[in-house]
Design a protein around this motif. Structure first.
Motif, PDB file in Angstrom:
ATOM      1  N   VAL A 178       0.836  -1.205   0.000  1.00  0.00           N
ATOM      2  CA  VAL A 178       0.000   0.000   0.000  1.00  0.00           C
ATOM      3  C   VAL A 178       0.869   1.252   0.000  1.00  0.00           C
ATOM      4  O   VAL A 178       0.571   2.231  -0.714  1.00  0.00           O
ATOM      5  N   GLU A 179       1.975   1.247   0.773  1.00  0.00           N
ATOM      6  CA  GLU A 179       2.874   2.397   0.785  1.00  0.00           C
ATOM      7  C   GLU A 179       3.506   2.625  -0.584  1.00  0.00           C
ATOM      8  O   GLU A 179       3.617   3.767  -1.051  1.00  0.00           O
ATOM      9  N   ARG A 180       3.912   1.533  -1.248  1.00  0.00           N
ATOM     10  CA  ARG A 180       4.522   1.684  -2.582  1.00  0.00           C
ATOM     11  C   ARG A 180       3.523   2.267  -3.574  1.00  0.00           C
ATOM     12  O   ARG A 180       3.862   3.135  -4.394  1.00  0.00           O
ATOM     13  N   SER A 181       2.276   1.784  -3.504  1.00  0.00           N
ATOM     14  CA  SER A 181       1.248   2.326  -4.401  1.00  0.00           C
ATOM     15  C   SER A 181       0.999   3.808  -4.117  1.00  0.00           C
ATOM     16  O   SER A 181       0.876   4.624  -5.041  1.00  0.00           O
ATOM     17  N   PHE A 182       0.946   4.167  -2.842  1.00  0.00           N
ATOM     18  CA  PHE A 182       0.730   5.565  -2.451  1.00  0.00           C
ATOM     19  C   PHE A 182       1.930   6.419  -2.876  1.00  0.00           C
ATOM     20  O   PHE A 182       1.768   7.561  -3.360  1.00  0.00           O
ATOM     21  N   ASP A 183       3.140   5.854  -2.725  1.00  0.00           N
ATOM     22  CA  ASP A 183       4.339   6.598  -3.114  1.00  0.00           C
ATOM     23  C   ASP A 183       4.385   6.823  -4.625  1.00  0.00           C
ATOM     24  O   ASP A 183       4.855   7.888  -5.095  1.00  0.00           O
ATOM     25  N   ARG A 184       3.930   5.852  -5.415  1.00  0.00           N
ATOM     26  CA  ARG A 184       3.901   6.042  -6.868  1.00  0.00           C
ATOM     27  C   ARG A 184       2.978   7.202  -7.235  1.00  0.00           C
ATOM     28  O   ARG A 184       3.269   7.997  -8.130  1.00  0.00           O
ATOM     29  N   ARG A 185       1.855   7.293  -6.534  1.00  0.00           N
ATOM     30  CA  ARG A 185       0.921   8.405  -6.779  1.00  0.00           C
ATOM     31  C   ARG A 185       1.561   9.742  -6.419  1.00  0.00           C
ATOM     32  O   ARG A 185       1.472  10.719  -7.184  1.00  0.00           O
ATOM     33  N   LEU A 186       2.240   9.779  -5.246  1.00  0.00           N
ATOM     34  CA  LEU A 186       2.897  11.028  -4.844  1.00  0.00           C
ATOM     35  C   LEU A 186       4.030  11.386  -5.806  1.00  0.00           C
ATOM     36  O   LEU A 186       4.246  12.571  -6.138  1.00  0.00           O
ATOM     37  N   ASN A 187       4.772  10.383  -6.282  1.00  0.00           N
ATOM     38  CA  ASN A 187       5.872  10.643  -7.222  1.00  0.00           C
ATOM     39  C   ASN A 187       5.360  11.169  -8.553  1.00  0.00           C
ATOM     40  O   ASN A 187       6.029  11.982  -9.214  1.00  0.00           O
ATOM     41  N   LEU A 188       4.171  10.694  -8.949  1.00  0.00           N
ATOM     42  CA  LEU A 188       3.588  11.211 -10.176  1.00  0.00           C
ATOM     43  C   LEU A 188       3.292  12.709 -10.039  1.00  0.00           C
ATOM     44  O   LEU A 188       3.615  13.509 -10.927  1.00  0.00           O
ATOM     45  N   TYR A 189       2.684  13.073  -8.887  1.00  0.00           N
ATOM     46  CA  TYR A 189       2.437  14.499  -8.639  1.00  0.00           C
ATOM     47  C   TYR A 189       3.750  15.269  -8.547  1.00  0.00           C
ATOM     48  O   TYR A 189       3.854  16.420  -9.014  1.00  0.00           O
ATOM     49  N   LEU A 190       4.780  14.667  -7.946  1.00  0.00           N
ATOM     50  CA  LEU A 190       6.065  15.331  -7.805  1.00  0.00           C
ATOM     51  C   LEU A 190       6.684  15.615  -9.167  1.00  0.00           C
ATOM     52  O   LEU A 190       7.170  16.744  -9.428  1.00  0.00           O
ATOM     53  N   ARG A 191       6.676  14.620 -10.066  1.00  0.00           N
ATOM     54  CA  ARG A 191       7.255  14.831 -11.400  1.00  0.00           C
ATOM     55  C   ARG A 191       6.469  15.890 -12.181  1.00  0.00           C
ATOM     56  O   ARG A 191       7.045  16.725 -12.892  1.00  0.00           O
ATOM     57  N   THR A 192       5.156  15.846 -12.038  1.00  0.00           N
ATOM     58  CA  THR A 192       4.330  16.843 -12.729  1.00  0.00           C
ATOM     59  C   THR A 192       4.641  18.245 -12.218  1.00  0.00           C
ATOM     60  O   THR A 192       4.748  19.218 -12.981  1.00  0.00           O
ATOM     61  N   LEU A 193       4.791  18.370 -10.884  1.00  0.00           N
ATOM     62  CA  LEU A 193       5.075  19.668 -10.282  1.00  0.00           C
ATOM     63  C   LEU A 193       6.449  20.181 -10.710  1.00  0.00           C
ATOM     64  O   LEU A 193       6.625  21.377 -10.995  1.00  0.00           O
ATOM     65  N   ILE A 194       7.436  19.273 -10.805  1.00  0.00           N
ATOM     66  CA  ILE A 194       8.768  19.677 -11.254  1.00  0.00           C
ATOM     67  C   ILE A 194       8.728  20.139 -12.701  1.00  0.00           C
ATOM     68  O   ILE A 194       9.372  21.140 -13.094  1.00  0.00           O
ATOM     69  N   ALA A 195       7.915  19.433 -13.501  1.00  0.00           N
ATOM     70  CA  ALA A 195       7.815  19.823 -14.911  1.00  0.00           C
ATOM     71  C   ALA A 195       7.196  21.204 -15.047  1.00  0.00           C
ATOM     72  O   ALA A 195       7.642  22.036 -15.875  1.00  0.00           O
ATOM     73  N   GLU A 196       6.193  21.509 -14.244  1.00  0.00           N
ATOM     74  CA  GLU A 196       5.560  22.829 -14.317  1.00  0.00           C
ATOM     75  C   GLU A 196       6.493  23.898 -13.763  1.00  0.00           C
ATOM     76  O   GLU A 196       6.505  25.040 -14.237  1.00  0.00           O
ATOM     77  N   ALA A 197       7.277  23.525 -12.731  1.00  0.00           N
ATOM     78  CA  ALA A 197       8.209  24.500 -12.180  1.00  0.00           C
ATOM     79  C   ALA A 197       9.308  24.841 -13.169  1.00  0.00           C
ATOM     80  O   ALA A 197       9.915  25.927 -13.098  1.00  0.00           O
ATOM     81  N   ALA A 198       9.591  23.954 -14.092  1.00  0.00           N
ATOM     82  CA  ALA A 198      10.645  24.185 -15.082  1.00  0.00           C
ATOM     83  C   ALA A 198      10.175  25.024 -16.263  1.00  0.00           C
ATOM     84  O   ALA A 198      10.997  25.397 -17.116  1.00  0.00           O
ATOM     85  N   THR A 199       8.887  25.325 -16.381  1.00  0.00           N
ATOM     86  CA  THR A 199       8.355  26.120 -17.493  1.00  0.00           C
ATOM     87  C   THR A 199       8.783  27.576 -17.334  1.00  0.00           C
ATOM     88  O   THR A 199       8.989  28.061 -16.213  1.00  0.00           O
ATOM     89  N   PRO A 200       8.935  28.295 -18.442  1.00  0.00           N
ATOM     90  CA  PRO A 200       9.368  29.704 -18.340  1.00  0.00           C
ATOM     91  C   PRO A 200       8.334  30.549 -17.614  1.00  0.00           C
ATOM     92  O   PRO A 200       7.149  30.225 -17.559  1.00  0.00           O
ATOM     93  N   GLU A 201       8.812  31.641 -17.048  1.00  0.00           N
ATOM     94  CA  GLU A 201       7.913  32.561 -16.369  1.00  0.00           C
ATOM     95  C   GLU A 201       7.057  33.304 -17.393  1.00  0.00           C
ATOM     96  O   GLU A 201       7.458  33.499 -18.544  1.00  0.00           O
TER      97      GLU A 201
END
Length: 458
Positions: free
Chosen positions: A37-60
């Motif tokens: 259950v923790e691994r499944s939950f961590d995969r979900r959080l990592n998906l949000y983390l990668r998405t957030l990093i991708a948006e943070a890398a977009t130009p201002e």
């Protein structure tokens, strides 16, 4: 488990092992499921983390700000929902923190080596207490955006989902294992009860042999138990054959010794006036007494080893009463019998007749007019089997304590005017001891001697 049966010990042992194995298995399965259950939950959080990093890398944009979306999860928009993201600058003097609307005006704590685990991908995971003391599962990663600086990107989710999911699984797992335990326990009871049934039958058959209700193990037994039954029957038969041979040898020895003794006595009588002949007669009589005693003891010991002999007490006592009344008819001795008529003697009838006959005959010889015989039973206790007592009282002169000790010794007689060899009470004592019983002498309530014989009951 002292004193417990084999079936009880097997059942308790099997049940203990079943419980231990199921408990260990339950802990292992619960731990494995929690990790899944923790691994499944961590995969979900990592998906949000990668998405957030991708948006943070977009130009201002034209205003110099970066626009962050909801990451496809409305919970990030609800205040204090338990789902949060946060981006904080880790270099430079001016703090720069961006966070989800759900975090409101609060900040997420950072993980360290004590509270988090660092993965090979550079992501740190762990549990923290968030706003409103919520328990959060958190993932964070430090990202270098080059000229824009270094940032710590964090995503947290409500750990209640993990705990609730694990707890639900534990409830179902516990119920399943409890049901399985009960099924296994009842199965074990069934197996022990019916699997050991042949041994119980053998135990009951052996008890029947010892009580005299049977002579051998009867019935059909499983192939695993049949050799035991055959060997037991063979042992019982061998025991009977040994006893019969012992009886034969004792009889042969008695004849072999008595004949030379008779010759010696007859030859000594021919020279009755000779002092040497008188000494020979005296010693021959001692030898005859010794031989009679030891042969009688050997004969008794051989009979005692027979398994499964049981004698009813009441008919023996009644027969002795009638016989003694006839023998002492001229003295008009009244013999009263009372007490329990149910006891059975665990031994041969002729031994019981010999013991009680000696006591009753001795009482009749010394009684003035009355002899009392009482039969009493004693229940079994934890340290001895069931017993019964035969109490013989007479109204004769009785004996002092010193005289009781003397008369119990072999060949000792207090009054030579009474017939007998002086071996009666000693034979009773020896015979009772061979049956693990005893004879006690005391004063009788009716004035004379009391002889109390205690013997094992069937």
């Amino acid at each position: 488990m002292r004193g417990s049966s084999l079936a009880t010990r097997l059942f308790l042992s099997a049940t203990a092992w079943v419980v231990v194995i199921l408990v260990i298995t339950g802990f292992v399965l619960s731990s494995v499921y929690r990790q899944a259950v923790e691994r499944s939950f961590d995969r979900r959080l990592n998906l949000y983390l990668r998405t957030l990093i991708a948006e943070a890398a977009t130009p201002e944009d034209s205003t110099g700000e970066r626009q962050f979306q909801s990451l496809g999860e409305p919970l990030f928009e609800i205040p204090l929902s338990g789902w949060y993201w946060q981006i904080g600058r880790v270099d430079g003097d001016k703090p720069d923190v961006r966070s989800s609307r759900s975090l409101w005006d609060k900040q997420l704590p950072k993980l360290d080596d004590a509270t988090g685990t660092l993965t090979a991908a550079g992501v740190r995971l762990g549990y923290v207490n968030g706003p409103e003391e919520q328990r959060l599962r958190i993932v964070e990663r430090q990202v270098d955006f080059g000229s824009d600086g270094k940032f710590l990107v964090t995503v947290a989710g409500d750990a209640t989902e993990i705990f609730d999911e694990t707890r639900t699984f534990d409830y179902y797992l516990g119920g399943t294992f409890l049901t399985l335990t009960l099924v296994l326990v009842f199965t074990t009871i069934f197996q022990v009860r019916f699997g050991l049934a042949p041994l119980k039958r053998i135990s009951e058959s052996l008890a029947a042999i010892r009580s005299g209700r049977a002579e051998r193990l009867e019935g059909r037994f499983p192939v695993e138990i049949a050799p035991l039954a055959r060997e037991t029957n063979a042992l019982i038969e061998a025991n009977r054959e040994i006893v019969e041979r012992a009886r034969t040898h004792v009889g042969n020895l008695a004849h072999a010794i008595k004949t030379p003794l008779s010759v010696i006595v007859n030859e000594a009588n021919v020279h009755g006036d000779d002092l040497f002949a008188a000494k020979v007669l005296e010693q021959a009589e001692v030898m005859r007494s010794q031989v009679a005693h030891h042969l009688e003891r050997a004969r008794i010991a051989a009979r005692v080893t027979v398994v499964g002999t049981v004698t009813e007490v009441a008919p023996v006592i009644d027969g002795l009463r009638r016989t003694m009344e006839k023998i002492h008819r001229d003295r008009d001795i009244a013999i009263d019998v009372e007490g329990d008529a149910q006891p059975k003697f665990r031994g041969e009838r002729q031994d019981l007749e010999e013991m009680v006959g000696n006591l009753v005959d001795n009482a009749c010889k010394w009684a003035h007019s009355r002899v009392s015989i009482e039969i009493l039973t004693e229940a079994a206790t934890s340290d001895r089997p069931p017993m019964f007592r035969i109490v013989v009282d007479d109204d004769g002169p009785g004996l002092a304590p010193a005289e009781r000790a003397q008369v119990a010794r072999r060949g000792q007689r207090l009054d030579e005017s009474k017939p007998g060899s002086g071996l009666g009470l000693s034979i009773v004592i020896d015979l009772a001891a061979l049956y693990h019983g005893r004879l006690a002498l005391d004063s009788a309530p009716i004035g004379g001697l009391r002889a109390e014989l205690v013997l094992p009951a069937a």
